[in-house]
Scaffold this active site. Sequence first.
Site, PDB file in Angstrom:
ATOM      1  N   HIS A 250       0.873  -1.176   0.000  1.00 54.77           N
ATOM      2  CA  HIS A 250       0.000   0.000   0.000  1.00 54.77           C
ATOM      3  C   HIS A 250       0.907   1.222   0.000  1.00 54.77           C
ATOM      4  CE1 HIS A 250      -3.002   2.907   1.239  1.00 54.77           C
ATOM      5  NE2 HIS A 250      -3.944   1.996   1.114  1.00 54.77           N
ATOM      6  N   ARG A 270      -6.680  10.283   0.043  1.00 50.50           N
ATOM      7  CA  ARG A 270      -6.490  10.772  -1.334  1.00 50.50           C
ATOM      8  C   ARG A 270      -7.818  10.863  -2.068  1.00 50.50           C
ATOM      9  NH1 ARG A 270      -3.314   6.546  -3.467  1.00 50.50           N
ATOM     10  NH2 ARG A 270      -3.456   5.526  -1.449  1.00 50.50           N
TER      11      ARG A 270
END
Length: 649
Positions: A250, A270
């Site tokens: 990740h 995000r």
Amino acid sequence: MSVVERQEWDVVVIGAGGAGLRAAIEARERGARTAVICKSLFGKAHTVMAEGGIAAAMANANEHDNWQVHFRDTMRGGKFLNQWRMAELHAQEAPQRVWELETWGALFDRTKDGRISQRNFGGHEYPRLAHVGDRTGLELIRTLQQKIVSLQQEDKKETGEYESRLKVFQECTVTRILKDERGRVSGVFAYERETGRFFVIQAPSVVIATGGIGKSFKVTSNSWEYTGDGHALALLAGAPLLNMEFVQFHPTGMVWPPSVKGILVTESVRGDGGVLRNSEGKRFMFDYIPDVFKEKYAQSEEEGDRWYEDPDNNRRPPELLPRDEVARAINSEVKAGRGSPHGGVFLDVSTRMPADVIRRRLPSMYHQFKELADVDITAEAMEVGPTCHYVMGGIAVDSESAAARGVPGLYAAGEVAGGMHGSNRLGGNSLSDLLVFGRRAGWHAAEYAAAQAFERPEVSDMQIDTAAAEALRPFSAEGPTGSEDDGPRPPENPYTLHQELQQAMNDLVGIIRREGEMEQALEKLADLRVRARRAGVEGHRQFNPGWHLALDLRNMLLVSECVARAALERTESRGGHTREDHPTMDRKWRNINLLCHLADPTGGLAATDPERGQINLVRETTDPVRQDLLALFDKEELVKYLAEEELYQ
Ligand code: FAD
């Protein structure tokens, strides 16, 4: 002969995360007496930690969304190596699974007009993640547990006992799947963590739902129980693992302070507008948009920013590229000397959203940074870097029934199953995967168990004795023989072996891979295997974490060998597998699966020489993707992915 308690059930589910609980509910609703066994407390599984949401094309936030678009995104994310029928079923059934959760009491965040709210995530063309703030997994598990309790209440009314048809054995670890002389599953061998007591559950069907393998790596978002047990149990039972080279790093884990390194920073940061910058303040992701994605992503900051307000007329910002792309980009920036003070990059929401919105939309992230790093994310940027998060490889299963290949009565669902995500999973697709295939696994396991009603497989005493002896070995382990003067040396310490394994996997089979380093990793694994045979513990069987780790080492070593061997074999870069010496995706590999089989088909490890590899790797050509599914893509796009012979067909 040891005296070990035996119980009889129809279906045993190993694991009480989302996949395990959804499977158990389905099996029980279809009439199977179902036992669930989980290594930690009931309710504490990775699923509960999931933050961002469940991906399902419900079209609540954008009416253009549908299962075909979700299927397309999933295949693109997985770089076309997905078991396409799984990706199709997943995209078609995910919305039903989310609505079903709502009917069972889940309280999702809502849109202004009262529908389930859906948020943006990397690689998803439309806002698609049904969520509950950044605590979606908690609500998912709470709802499934509530459903289990309601089924137990029904059972109490009918039979007088809550646990007559559905029982949870918490803080118990399965160490072996048992089979009868015809090769059919006959049950599981387990121990209770608190007392060390052994027990056997006899059952014709076993569903493996044990989650991931992250604890084989040093920097990981995974918690202590993710030692690849289910992967190893399947291998030892004779089922192959598929494409184990694909491990997802990740892009955003915490990098500071050291004690929390690896803890996840959700992608919702995000999705909700957070941007990545390097030490020079540059939004560097614009420099890392690969050719296959060029037309789909904004080429300037202005366009990327406009997309949050007007997604129909602008392209999405590259911070929302699939995870493998973002993780590699961060890695490159740090390597080029443009990283943050603690070896990551900056992830900033503080300049993008008002403080109260950050606290409302990202409450867990706000508290996580405040409490663990003394950083106020409403006022300053976070420091983040890649962390080992998820394994796309897993038990090879049948797409429709979730049956593990080659072992009648064995099923697998959730993160432990392979194929669904191809070479890289999109965020949010795990929670939907475990609901869709958890249900399918429970359904088929129950049907299979019912079909064995008149010929139930037996568990022999000899099998139980062998499993018990294997589990007890750490108490009598002896160290290597020393010279005559110093006498025998003490046994190996399981914690030291674990640390060495994690370091080796992180350094030699991590986010960027090289042939020579992977060969070194295999040598190191051979050394660790020999030493792990001598891993010893003191004390007794009552809650003894050193003993538990000594047993888990077998699983981590098997799984790590699968990852290293498959990664060495695949001479290309695709999704979660990046080779510095083969940096591009190679169409020749598009239709090749790598299957890991246990070298000793009897499932015994003791008899084999630990120095020799325990895994045989076999190449297999995948089934061609169905024509109507291929028709969902532009021809120019297919040319980038498909192997030459597939294009001719
Ligand atoms: P898990 O939920 O991992 O459960 C595994 C179960 O198996 C546990 O009960 C464990 O105790 C048990 N077990 C393991 N070994 C044994 C054994 N030997 N014997 C008995 N029991 C055993 N995915 C998304 O889609 N969206 C997200 O927003 C998201 N956020 C995430 C955030 C974090 C921090 C993490 C770590 C993961 C996240 N993921 C997310 C990934 C997702 O949560 C997992 O992939 C998923 O929950 C796995 O579910 P599962 O049911 O397969 O297994």
